[in-house]
Write a protein that holds these residues in place. Structure first.
Motif, PDB file in Angstrom:
ATOM      1  N   ILE A 185      -6.417   2.320  -7.105  1.00  0.00           N
ATOM      2  CA  ILE A 185      -5.283   1.960  -6.286  1.00  0.00           C
ATOM      3  C   ILE A 185      -3.990   2.013  -7.020  1.00  0.00           C
ATOM      4  N   THR A 186      -2.770   2.722  -6.651  1.00  0.00           N
ATOM      5  CA  THR A 186      -1.777   2.753  -7.341  1.00  0.00           C
ATOM      6  C   THR A 186      -0.573   1.884  -6.943  1.00  0.00           C
ATOM      7  N   GLY A 187      -0.900   1.772  -5.459  1.00  0.00           N
ATOM      8  CA  GLY A 187       0.217   0.880  -4.755  1.00  0.00           C
ATOM      9  C   GLY A 187      -0.021   0.473  -3.264  1.00  0.00           C
ATOM     10  N   THR A 229       6.020 -10.941  -9.751  1.00  0.00           N
ATOM     11  CA  THR A 229       4.304 -10.349 -10.173  1.00  0.00           C
ATOM     12  C   THR A 229       3.547 -11.225  -9.491  1.00  0.00           C
ATOM     13  N   ILE A 230       2.574 -10.661  -8.932  1.00  0.00           N
ATOM     14  CA  ILE A 230       1.642 -11.488  -8.187  1.00  0.00           C
ATOM     15  C   ILE A 230       0.624 -11.788  -9.072  1.00  0.00           C
ATOM     16  N   ASP A 231       0.257 -13.120  -9.162  1.00  0.00           N
ATOM     17  CA  ASP A 231      -0.706 -13.624 -10.362  1.00  0.00           C
ATOM     18  C   ASP A 231      -2.131 -12.828 -10.464  1.00  0.00           C
ATOM     19  N   GLN A 232      -2.841 -12.482 -11.396  1.00  0.00           N
ATOM     20  CA  GLN A 232      -4.088 -11.430 -11.416  1.00  0.00           C
ATOM     21  C   GLN A 232      -5.145 -11.967 -10.391  1.00  0.00           C
ATOM     22  N   GLU A 233      -5.398 -13.069 -10.272  1.00  0.00           N
ATOM     23  CA  GLU A 233      -6.399 -13.525  -9.402  1.00  0.00           C
ATOM     24  C   GLU A 233      -6.145 -12.976  -7.897  1.00  0.00           C
ATOM     25  N   LYS A 234      -5.140 -13.100  -7.557  1.00  0.00           N
ATOM     26  CA  LYS A 234      -4.670 -12.980  -6.159  1.00  0.00           C
ATOM     27  C   LYS A 234      -4.524 -11.250  -5.882  1.00  0.00           C
ATOM     28  N   LEU A 235      -4.125 -10.613  -7.137  1.00  0.00           N
ATOM     29  CA  LEU A 235      -3.997  -9.035  -7.052  1.00  0.00           C
ATOM     30  C   LEU A 235      -5.252  -8.693  -6.933  1.00  0.00           C
ATOM     31  N   THR A 236      -6.157  -9.055  -7.737  1.00  0.00           N
ATOM     32  CA  THR A 236      -7.560  -8.628  -7.827  1.00  0.00           C
ATOM     33  C   THR A 236      -8.259  -8.920  -6.503  1.00  0.00           C
ATOM     34  N   GLN A 237      -7.976  -9.877  -5.950  1.00  0.00           N
ATOM     35  CA  GLN A 237      -8.638 -10.053  -4.537  1.00  0.00           C
ATOM     36  C   GLN A 237      -7.998  -9.107  -3.552  1.00  0.00           C
ATOM     37  N   LEU A 239      -6.654  -5.883  -4.292  1.00  0.00           N
ATOM     38  CA  LEU A 239      -7.384  -4.447  -4.571  1.00  0.00           C
ATOM     39  C   LEU A 239      -8.978  -4.609  -4.034  1.00  0.00           C
ATOM     40  N   SER A 240      -9.515  -5.449  -4.687  1.00  0.00           N
ATOM     41  CA  SER A 240     -10.838  -5.546  -4.235  1.00  0.00           C
ATOM     42  C   SER A 240     -11.478  -5.376  -2.782  1.00  0.00           C
ATOM     43  N   LEU A 241     -10.581  -6.354  -2.109  1.00  0.00           N
ATOM     44  CA  LEU A 241     -10.832  -6.315  -0.833  1.00  0.00           C
ATOM     45  C   LEU A 241     -10.397  -4.951  -0.107  1.00  0.00           C
ATOM     46  N   ILE A 242      -9.384  -4.410  -0.370  1.00  0.00           N
ATOM     47  CA  ILE A 242      -9.131  -2.862   0.097  1.00  0.00           C
ATOM     48  C   ILE A 242     -10.157  -2.228  -0.120  1.00  0.00           C
ATOM     49  N   ASN A 243     -10.647  -1.988  -1.120  1.00  0.00           N
ATOM     50  CA  ASN A 243     -11.836  -1.194  -1.655  1.00  0.00           C
ATOM     51  C   ASN A 243     -13.065  -1.490  -0.940  1.00  0.00           C
ATOM     52  N   TYR A 244     -13.562  -2.852  -0.548  1.00  0.00           N
ATOM     53  CA  TYR A 244     -14.499  -3.329  -0.244  1.00  0.00           C
ATOM     54  C   TYR A 244     -14.492  -2.794   1.336  1.00  0.00           C
ATOM     55  N   ILE A 245     -13.519  -3.147   2.019  1.00  0.00           N
ATOM     56  CA  ILE A 245     -13.520  -2.693   3.412  1.00  0.00           C
ATOM     57  C   ILE A 245     -13.371  -0.988   3.656  1.00  0.00           C
ATOM     58  N   ASP A 246     -12.945  -0.524   2.429  1.00  0.00           N
ATOM     59  CA  ASP A 246     -12.741   0.953   2.290  1.00  0.00           C
ATOM     60  C   ASP A 246     -12.054   1.415   3.516  1.00  0.00           C
ATOM     61  N   VAL A 247     -10.627   1.113   3.239  1.00  0.00           N
ATOM     62  CA  VAL A 247      -9.494   1.726   4.138  1.00  0.00           C
ATOM     63  C   VAL A 247      -9.338   2.859   4.478  1.00  0.00           C
ATOM     64  N   GLN A 248      -9.935   4.086   3.342  1.00  0.00           N
ATOM     65  CA  GLN A 248      -9.728   5.222   3.725  1.00  0.00           C
ATOM     66  C   GLN A 248     -10.637   5.653   4.886  1.00  0.00           C
ATOM     67  N   LYS A 249     -11.749   4.845   5.226  1.00  0.00           N
ATOM     68  CA  LYS A 249     -12.487   5.388   6.523  1.00  0.00           C
ATOM     69  C   LYS A 249     -12.172   4.569   7.681  1.00  0.00           C
TER      70      LYS A 249
END
Length: 307
Positions: A185-187, A229-237, A239-249
């Motif tokens: 994810i780039t943005g 700048t969003i802290d790394q823990e929140k940013l990882t949460q 991006l990981s959530l977006i991929n887990y729910i697979d928004v593309q589908k």
């Protein structure tokens, strides 16, 4: 009109001076335990928390037969975050006759995290939540079904499912996905609209490294254009959530059946050049999306911003 109910509202961890979940034996025990948690966030009095017998709870909402088939109970113990500690799932009837479906996650050392699967069920809504903890491939899940209570006018949120298998992940209940995406994810762009009321109107543009532009238009803690700048823990949460729910589908559009609510627009950009855009009127599209929206709303006051 805008219905006053909120899904998947995550409370901060509370310290509760009550029996541990393992010690709960009766409806009265559970009522005292929930009261000890709820009073930390709400101005309630003893007697405001009611735990009904299962037959009465489900029959009163026209869902007795469906609840019986699912073997639903007023409250059950399970280990939702699979950490070896006992958690609680409970239907709470408040003194105003509204019902919440609440999970209480045991963090250890007598600290607990209340997580509302359903914040409040109002009589204005035709569906009543039925939930049953179950194990799937050694992992604790939550089978959830929206019961219409025999109301032929029942209409679920367009695009959402009346029955779901939920998993406690990233701090809340979301749809179980056995094959999450691994896309780069780039943005991420998030934008909300006005409603008939005081809904926060804002924009967030989040880059893959966490640098973010926050435009606060109306009904936010502050007004203006900010960077941070969003802290790394929140940013990882995020991006990981977006991929887990697979928004593309997911669907491109979701909508509730009432009027005067808020719309949120989500745009996710991927490294391969593809873009996924979702427009969600009422912000109820899926459990995963609802939690993602909640995280974005929390960033407004939960991060450091600079003008």
């Amino acid at each position: 009109m805008k219905f006053l109910f909120f899904f998947l509202l995550l409370f901060a961890t509370q310290i509760v001076s009550a029996n541990t979940i393992d010690d709960l034996k009766t409806n009265a025990d559970v009522a005292r335990f929930v009261f000890a948690i709820a009073k930390k966030q709400n101005k309630i009095r003893k007697g405001d928390v009611i735990i009904l017998p299962a037959d009465s709870l489900f029959a009163n909402n026209g869902c007795y037969q469906e609840a019986h088939k699912m073997n639903c109970k007023t409250w059950e113990k399970a280990d939702f975050n699979n950490d070896g500690k006992t958690d609680l799932l409970v239907y709470v009837v408040w003194k105003d006759d509204n019902t919440s479906l609440l999970a209480v996650i045991d963090n250890g050392d007598d600290t607990f995290k209340p997580v509302y699967v359903i914040r409040k069920y109002l009589g204005l809504l035709p569906d009543f939540p039925l939930a049953k903890p179950m194990m799937i491939n050694g992992t604790q899940m939550l089978l959830y079904r929206a019961c219409s209570g025999g109301d032929p006018s029942f209409k679920k949120t367009k695009g959402a499912q009346a029955t779901d298998t939920l998993i406690f992940k990233f701090g809340n209940f979301i749809e179980y996905n056995p094959k999450p995406s691994t896309a780069a994810i780039t943005g991420v762009h998030v934008e909300t609209t006005m409603c008939f009321g005081t809904c926060p109107v804002f924009k967030l543009d989040v880059a893959a490294d966490g640098t973010t532009t926050y435009t606060a238009t109306k009904y936010n803690p502050e007004t203006g254009v900010f960077t941070g700048t969003i802290d790394q823990e929140k940013l990882t949460q995020i991006l990981s959530l977006i991929n887990y729910i697979d928004v593309q589908k997911l669907d491109n559009n979701y909508s509730v059946d009432w009027t005067d609510d808020q719309t949120i627009k989500l745009k996710v950009q991927f490294a391969d050049g593809s873009v996924k855009e979702i427009t969600d009127y009422g912000m109820q599209g899926t459990y995963g999306l609802r939690y993602l929206y909640q995280i974005f709303f929390g960033l407004r006051a939960g991060q450091t911003w600079y003008e």
